[in-house]
Write a protein that holds these residues in place. Structure first.
Motif, PDB file in Angstrom:
ATOM      1  N   ARG A 524       0.659  -1.301  -0.153  1.00 24.64           N
ATOM      2  CA  ARG A 524       0.113  -0.041   0.121  1.00 24.64           C
ATOM      3  C   ARG A 524       0.696   1.434   0.056  1.00 24.64           C
ATOM      4  NH1 ARG A 524      -3.986   0.404   4.953  1.00 24.64           N
ATOM      5  NH2 ARG A 524      -4.592  -1.898   4.324  1.00 24.64           N
ATOM      6  N   VAL A 525       1.873   1.241   0.725  1.00 26.53           N
ATOM      7  CA  VAL A 525       2.861   2.361   0.861  1.00 26.53           C
ATOM      8  C   VAL A 525       3.647   2.755  -0.454  1.00 26.53           C
ATOM      9  CG1 VAL A 525       4.875   3.352   1.958  1.00 26.53           C
ATOM     10  CG2 VAL A 525       2.977   2.147   3.336  1.00 26.53           C
ATOM     11  N   GLU A 526       4.151   1.677  -1.167  1.00 28.80           N
ATOM     12  CA  GLU A 526       4.721   1.861  -2.335  1.00 28.80           C
ATOM     13  C   GLU A 526       4.495   2.985  -3.335  1.00 28.80           C
ATOM     14  OE1 GLU A 526       6.034  -1.533  -4.677  1.00 28.80           O
ATOM     15  OE2 GLU A 526       7.500  -0.518  -5.590  1.00 28.80           O
ATOM     16  N   PRO A 527       3.095   2.983  -3.643  1.00 36.35           N
ATOM     17  CA  PRO A 527       2.715   4.231  -4.652  1.00 36.35           C
ATOM     18  C   PRO A 527       3.025   5.632  -3.797  1.00 36.35           C
ATOM     19  CG  PRO A 527       0.894   2.500  -4.181  1.00 36.35           C
ATOM     20  CD  PRO A 527       2.166   2.115  -3.564  1.00 36.35           C
ATOM     21  N   ALA A 528       3.011   5.589  -2.661  1.00 36.85           N
ATOM     22  CA  ALA A 528       2.924   6.931  -2.007  1.00 36.85           C
ATOM     23  C   ALA A 528       4.380   7.306  -2.178  1.00 36.85           C
ATOM     24  CB  ALA A 528       2.965   6.758  -0.438  1.00 36.85           C
ATOM     25  N   LEU A 529       5.483   6.444  -2.134  1.00 36.96           N
ATOM     26  CA  LEU A 529       6.858   6.651  -2.480  1.00 36.96           C
ATOM     27  C   LEU A 529       7.187   7.122  -3.810  1.00 36.96           C
ATOM     28  CD1 LEU A 529       8.722   3.730  -0.396  1.00 36.96           C
ATOM     29  CD2 LEU A 529       7.586   5.930   0.329  1.00 36.96           C
ATOM     30  N   THR A 530       6.532   6.141  -4.646  1.00 35.31           N
ATOM     31  CA  THR A 530       6.984   6.374  -6.040  1.00 35.31           C
ATOM     32  C   THR A 530       6.198   7.585  -6.992  1.00 35.31           C
ATOM     33  OG1 THR A 530       5.580   4.539  -6.753  1.00 35.31           O
ATOM     34  CG2 THR A 530       7.664   3.904  -6.263  1.00 35.31           C
ATOM     35  N   GLU A 531       4.945   7.402  -6.343  1.00 40.01           N
ATOM     36  CA  GLU A 531       4.151   8.637  -7.058  1.00 40.01           C
ATOM     37  C   GLU A 531       3.441   9.659  -6.220  1.00 40.01           C
ATOM     38  OE1 GLU A 531       0.901   5.974  -8.433  1.00 40.01           O
ATOM     39  OE2 GLU A 531       2.623   4.525  -9.155  1.00 40.01           O
ATOM     40  N   GLY A 532       3.971   9.581  -4.852  1.00 38.90           N
ATOM     41  CA  GLY A 532       3.408  10.703  -4.133  1.00 38.90           C
ATOM     42  C   GLY A 532       1.746  10.221  -3.959  1.00 38.90           C
ATOM     43  N   ALA A 533       1.287   9.017  -4.309  1.00 37.91           N
ATOM     44  CA  ALA A 533       0.082   8.922  -4.243  1.00 37.91           C
ATOM     45  C   ALA A 533      -0.644   9.128  -2.815  1.00 37.91           C
ATOM     46  CB  ALA A 533      -0.339   7.441  -4.765  1.00 37.91           C
ATOM     47  N   ASP A 534      -1.702   9.618  -2.525  1.00 42.76           N
ATOM     48  CA  ASP A 534      -2.220   9.831  -1.132  1.00 42.76           C
ATOM     49  C   ASP A 534      -2.903   8.386  -0.710  1.00 42.76           C
ATOM     50  OD1 ASP A 534      -3.195  10.983   1.009  1.00 42.76           O
ATOM     51  OD2 ASP A 534      -5.084  11.654   0.147  1.00 42.76           O
ATOM     52  N   VAL A 535      -2.175   7.682   0.067  1.00 43.28           N
ATOM     53  CA  VAL A 535      -2.460   6.507   0.682  1.00 43.28           C
ATOM     54  C   VAL A 535      -3.394   6.529   1.584  1.00 43.28           C
ATOM     55  CG1 VAL A 535      -1.522   4.304   1.612  1.00 43.28           C
ATOM     56  CG2 VAL A 535      -0.285   5.578  -0.147  1.00 43.28           C
ATOM     57  N   PRO A 536      -4.736   6.055   1.575  1.00 41.93           N
ATOM     58  CA  PRO A 536      -5.790   6.057   2.613  1.00 41.93           C
ATOM     59  C   PRO A 536      -5.128   5.352   3.765  1.00 41.93           C
ATOM     60  CG  PRO A 536      -6.423   4.908   0.898  1.00 41.93           C
ATOM     61  CD  PRO A 536      -5.085   5.197   0.478  1.00 41.93           C
ATOM     62  N   GLY A 537      -5.232   5.727   5.066  1.00 43.68           N
ATOM     63  CA  GLY A 537      -5.144   5.001   6.075  1.00 43.68           C
ATOM     64  C   GLY A 537      -3.706   5.165   6.613  1.00 43.68           C
ATOM     65  N   LEU A 538      -3.078   6.027   5.982  1.00 44.81           N
ATOM     66  CA  LEU A 538      -1.577   6.168   6.353  1.00 44.81           C
ATOM     67  C   LEU A 538      -1.498   6.826   7.581  1.00 44.81           C
ATOM     68  CD1 LEU A 538       0.793   5.059   4.880  1.00 44.81           C
ATOM     69  CD2 LEU A 538       1.247   7.182   4.142  1.00 44.81           C
ATOM     70  N   ASP A 539      -1.015   6.629   8.832  1.00 46.34           N
ATOM     71  CA  ASP A 539      -1.034   7.355   9.712  1.00 46.34           C
ATOM     72  C   ASP A 539      -0.041   8.777   9.968  1.00 46.34           C
ATOM     73  OD1 ASP A 539       1.826   6.949  11.575  1.00 46.34           O
ATOM     74  OD2 ASP A 539       1.342   5.167  10.253  1.00 46.34           O
ATOM     75  N   GLU A 540      -0.286   9.755  10.682  1.00 47.23           N
ATOM     76  CA  GLU A 540       0.576  11.077  10.439  1.00 47.23           C
ATOM     77  C   GLU A 540       1.987  10.982  10.422  1.00 47.23           C
ATOM     78  OE1 GLU A 540      -0.131  14.004   9.333  1.00 47.23           O
ATOM     79  OE2 GLU A 540      -2.045  12.717   9.112  1.00 47.23           O
ATOM     80  N   SER A 541       2.271   9.830  11.513  1.00 47.34           N
ATOM     81  CA  SER A 541       3.962   9.786  11.588  1.00 47.34           C
ATOM     82  C   SER A 541       4.263   9.352  10.216  1.00 47.34           C
ATOM     83  CB  SER A 541       4.309   8.886  12.781  1.00 47.34           C
ATOM     84  OG  SER A 541       5.482   8.206  12.458  1.00 47.34           O
ATOM     85  N   THR A 542       3.726   8.359   9.708  1.00 45.65           N
ATOM     86  CA  THR A 542       4.242   7.482   8.544  1.00 45.65           C
ATOM     87  C   THR A 542       4.218   8.322   7.469  1.00 45.65           C
ATOM     88  OG1 THR A 542       3.785   5.462   9.501  1.00 45.65           O
ATOM     89  CG2 THR A 542       4.363   5.571   7.300  1.00 45.65           C
ATOM     90  N   ARG A 543       3.142   9.195   7.341  1.00 45.08           N
ATOM     91  CA  ARG A 543       2.800  10.040   6.221  1.00 45.08           C
ATOM     92  C   ARG A 543       3.791  11.139   6.037  1.00 45.08           C
ATOM     93  NH1 ARG A 543      -2.044  11.141   3.680  1.00 45.08           N
ATOM     94  NH2 ARG A 543      -2.967  10.246   5.189  1.00 45.08           N
ATOM     95  N   ALA A 544       4.253  11.713   7.486  1.00 48.31           N
ATOM     96  CA  ALA A 544       5.512  12.661   7.409  1.00 48.31           C
ATOM     97  C   ALA A 544       6.752  12.024   7.027  1.00 48.31           C
ATOM     98  CB  ALA A 544       5.551  13.389   8.888  1.00 48.31           C
ATOM     99  N   LEU A 545       7.000  11.172   7.497  1.00 48.59           N
ATOM    100  CA  LEU A 545       8.309  10.132   6.964  1.00 48.59           C
ATOM    101  C   LEU A 545       8.344   9.895   5.375  1.00 48.59           C
ATOM    102  CD1 LEU A 545       8.675   7.803  10.129  1.00 48.59           C
ATOM    103  CD2 LEU A 545      10.233   9.306   9.606  1.00 48.59           C
ATOM    104  N   VAL A 546       7.255   9.540   4.870  1.00 51.10           N
ATOM    105  CA  VAL A 546       7.149   9.403   3.410  1.00 51.10           C
ATOM    106  C   VAL A 546       7.546  10.652   2.844  1.00 51.10           C
ATOM    107  CG1 VAL A 546       5.446   8.828   1.577  1.00 51.10           C
ATOM    108  CG2 VAL A 546       5.436   7.188   3.566  1.00 51.10           C
ATOM    109  N   GLY A 547       7.005  11.641   3.268  1.00 54.53           N
ATOM    110  CA  GLY A 547       7.213  13.145   2.732  1.00 54.53           C
ATOM    111  C   GLY A 547       8.584  13.257   2.681  1.00 54.53           C
ATOM    112  N   LYS A 548       9.124  13.190   3.878  1.00 49.89           N
ATOM    113  CA  LYS A 548      10.581  13.600   4.027  1.00 49.89           C
ATOM    114  C   LYS A 548      11.583  12.474   3.057  1.00 49.89           C
ATOM    115  CE  LYS A 548      14.097  15.582   6.213  1.00 49.89           C
ATOM    116  NZ  LYS A 548      14.071  16.888   5.896  1.00 49.89           N
ATOM    117  N   TYR A 549      11.243  11.395   2.780  1.00 46.78           N
ATOM    118  CA  TYR A 549      11.768  10.348   2.036  1.00 46.78           C
ATOM    119  C   TYR A 549      11.927  11.030   0.642  1.00 46.78           C
ATOM    120  CZ  TYR A 549      12.581   6.278  -0.820  1.00 46.78           C
ATOM    121  OH  TYR A 549      13.250   5.183  -1.736  1.00 46.78           O
TER     122      TYR A 549
END
Ligand code: F6P
Length: 555
Positions: A524-549
């Motif tokens: 589920r997380v992979e498209p958030a990394l590659t395409e910046g897709a908005d992944v439903p259900g991503l918690d705030e901490s993980t969302r921020a970390l994905v943004g930083k990545y």
């Protein structure tokens, strides 16, 4: 009611059984008992508390146990019907209830004439048919008869797999290095980090390389990704088309359809079955890389070693049953002394991956908190298993075992002889290695008292620092030499130890649902990394970390 149905409604809550209560009371009575005292009271203890199985000599005298402890532990095993579940396993009953599967790794090493049925069908002929096919293939590769696409001899074997499709063969290859064909380069790729495959192939000639794709399910994302990259690398290096794959890729799997979808000729597939758990599978087709390395005869010797211990576990009375004893000792410390971990410390460089292998075997099997009937446990289950070759550990973490605040039961594994092909100039080092082996279990058990430290003239302020309380329990496993058979014996010993503990704890040691959630989330997380897709259900901490990545990757 049979043994595993007893795991359901009919079974009494473990901690409420009379046998458990008796052990708890006995533990209180033994509180503060010292190994020094136990040995002083029974000078023959060191030669009496030993058992033998096959080539293995096991000393359990340095444990915080009396005859009474051992008797009470065996009563717990009887009350929880460990042998009943064992017999159901050997009979091929579906004791892996959450997956509705039989548990028959013991059939993988059964002799040709054995009869073991699953759903009314004898599985032994199928096991031997695959072993024969593996042997024929291994011989072809070893002799040079099997060549690559360009006609060159295969010199490099790369096993691609993860978990049980990697740890077993990788460990065993290391253990049996002195039995391998030293002209072959054998490597193991597991990590989806591209660095793993990169380092494995960067100096290889693709024309001389055989990839073995090992995956029970053939759906494991890490393995399929690495296998796809390996295929691309091969075809690019050879400047060849798809037809080159047949001579450079074979598969080890239960899933014919997926193997064929991947483009591997199913004639080059070595099968196994759903009644073989991944972490119990390296003696199945999953061991092909090992068989190529050591040859079919040595592989058979290893299987015979496994079988010897299977038969011992199946038939030896409780008092002499080594896996039962090992399992119960672990229960004594984990459930009655609050020990959280168990160290396995081999005094053999060749066993450097042995504990990592045992981590999956033990922790994936018994890392559970729900009973077979679905109820939560309210007792400790599987320990954290850890360790590295002993002498290296001595200069790293043994300090904590000797003088820290934690109780860490440990297995010491050593051999009387160095491996046969050791350079003659190095043979003398073996006694020094083994002197450490024996010294450590002595130091752990008996320590050094304050009086002994003072008698050495140590300044008073240093006495507490130089005192060793001792009383640290260890098992010593000693064998003449590290052969394929001895490796099989050792692995089977630990397999059945894990079985015993799971049976007492009333958990399903053969499923692994705990690894699923992470797999689903990663997808589920992979498209958030590659395409910046908005992944439903991503918690705030993980969302921020994905943004930083993404920011760090310049996306
Ligand atoms: O994710 C855990 C696991 O299922 C292990 O039990 C298994 O050994 C490993 O993955 C690899 O699975 P496979 O052989 O199906 O690729």
């Amino acid at each position: 009611m049979n043994a595993f149905e007893a795991g359901g409604e009919g079974r009494a809550r473990l901690t409420q059984t009379a046998e458990w209560q008796a052990l708890a009371k006995h533990r209180e009575q033994l509180d503060g008992v010292q190994l020094r005292e136990l040995f002083a009271a029974d000078p023959a203890r060191g030669s009496r508390l030993v058992v033998e199985v096959g080539d293995l000599h096991l000393d359990y005298s340095k444990h915080l146990v009396t005859e009474e402890t051992l008797r009470l532990l065996r009563e717990l095993a009887a009350a929880t019907d460990v042998f009943g579940l064992r017999d159901a396993m050997f009979r091929g009953e579906k004791i892996n209830t959450t997956e509705d599967r039989a548990v028959l790794h013991t059939a993988l090493r059964a002799p040709r004439d054995a009869v073991i049925e699953v759903d009314g069908e004898n599985v032994v002929p199928g096991v031997h048919a695959v072993l024969d096919k593996m042997a024929a293939f291994a011989d072809k590769v070893r002799s040079g008869e099997w060549t690559g696409h360009t006609g060159k001899r295969i010199k490099n074997i790369v096993n691609i797999g993860i978990g049980g499709s990697d740890l077993g063969p990788a460990m065993a290859y290391e253990v049996l290095r002195s039995f391998t064909d030293r002209d072959l380069t054998v490597r193991f790729v597991s990590n989806v980090d591209g660095a793993d495959l990169h380092e494995a192939v960067r100096d290889l000639d693709a024309a001389e390389t055989l990839f073995i794709v090992a995956s029970k399910t053939f759906t494991t994302i890490e393995t399929i990704t690495n296998a796809t990259s390996a295929r691309n690398w091969l075809l690019t290096e050879l400047r060849a088309g798809q037809d080159a794959v047949a001579k450079h890729f074979v598969a080890l799997s239960t899933n014919t359809g997926k193997v064929s979808d991947f483009g591997i000729d199913t004639a080059n597939m070595f099968e196994f079955w759903d009644w073989v758990g991944g972490r119990y599978s390296y003696d199945s087709a999953i061991g092909l890389s090992l068989m190529i390395a050591i040859g079919p005869a040595a592989f058979r010797e290893m299987l015979d070693g496994f079988h010897l211990v299977d038969e011992h576990f199946r038939t030896a009375p409780a008092e002499l049953n080594v896996p039962l004893l090992m399992g119960l000792l672990g229960i004594w410390y984990g459930n009655f002394h609050d020990a959280q971990s168990h160290a396995v410390l081999p005094y053999s460089h060749y066993l450097s991956k042995f504990t990592a292998y045992l981590q999956q075997l033990d922790m994936e099997s018994n890392g559970k908190s729900v009973q077979r009937n679905g109820e939560e446990v309210d007792w400790q289950t599987g320990p954290v298993v850890w360790g590295t070759p002993g002498t290296n550990g001595q200069h790293a973490y043994y300090q904590l075992i000797h003088q820290g605040t934690k109780l860490i039961p440990a297995d010491f594994i050593g051999f009387a002889e160095p491996v046969a092909d050791l350079l003659p100039g190095l043979v003398a080092q073996h006694d020094l290695l083994m002197a450490n082996f024996f010294a450590q279990t002595q130091a752990l058990a008996f320590g050094k008292t304050t009086d002994e430290v003072r008698a050495e003239g140590v300044p008073e302020e240093l006495v507490p620092h130089k005192t060793f309380k001792g009383n640290h329990p260890t098992t010593t496993i000693l064998a003449k030499s590290l052969t394929p058979s001895v490796l099989g014996q050792l692995v089977a010993l630990y397999e059945h130890k894990v079985f015993v503990q799971g049976a007492v704890w009333n958990i399903d040691s053969f499923d692994q649902w705990g690894v699923e959630l992470g797999k689903v989330l990663a997808k589920r997380v992979e498209p958030a990394l590659t395409e910046g897709a908005d992944v439903p259900g991503l918690d705030e901490s993980t969302r921020a970390l994905v943004g930083k990545y993404r920011e760090l990757r310049g996306r």
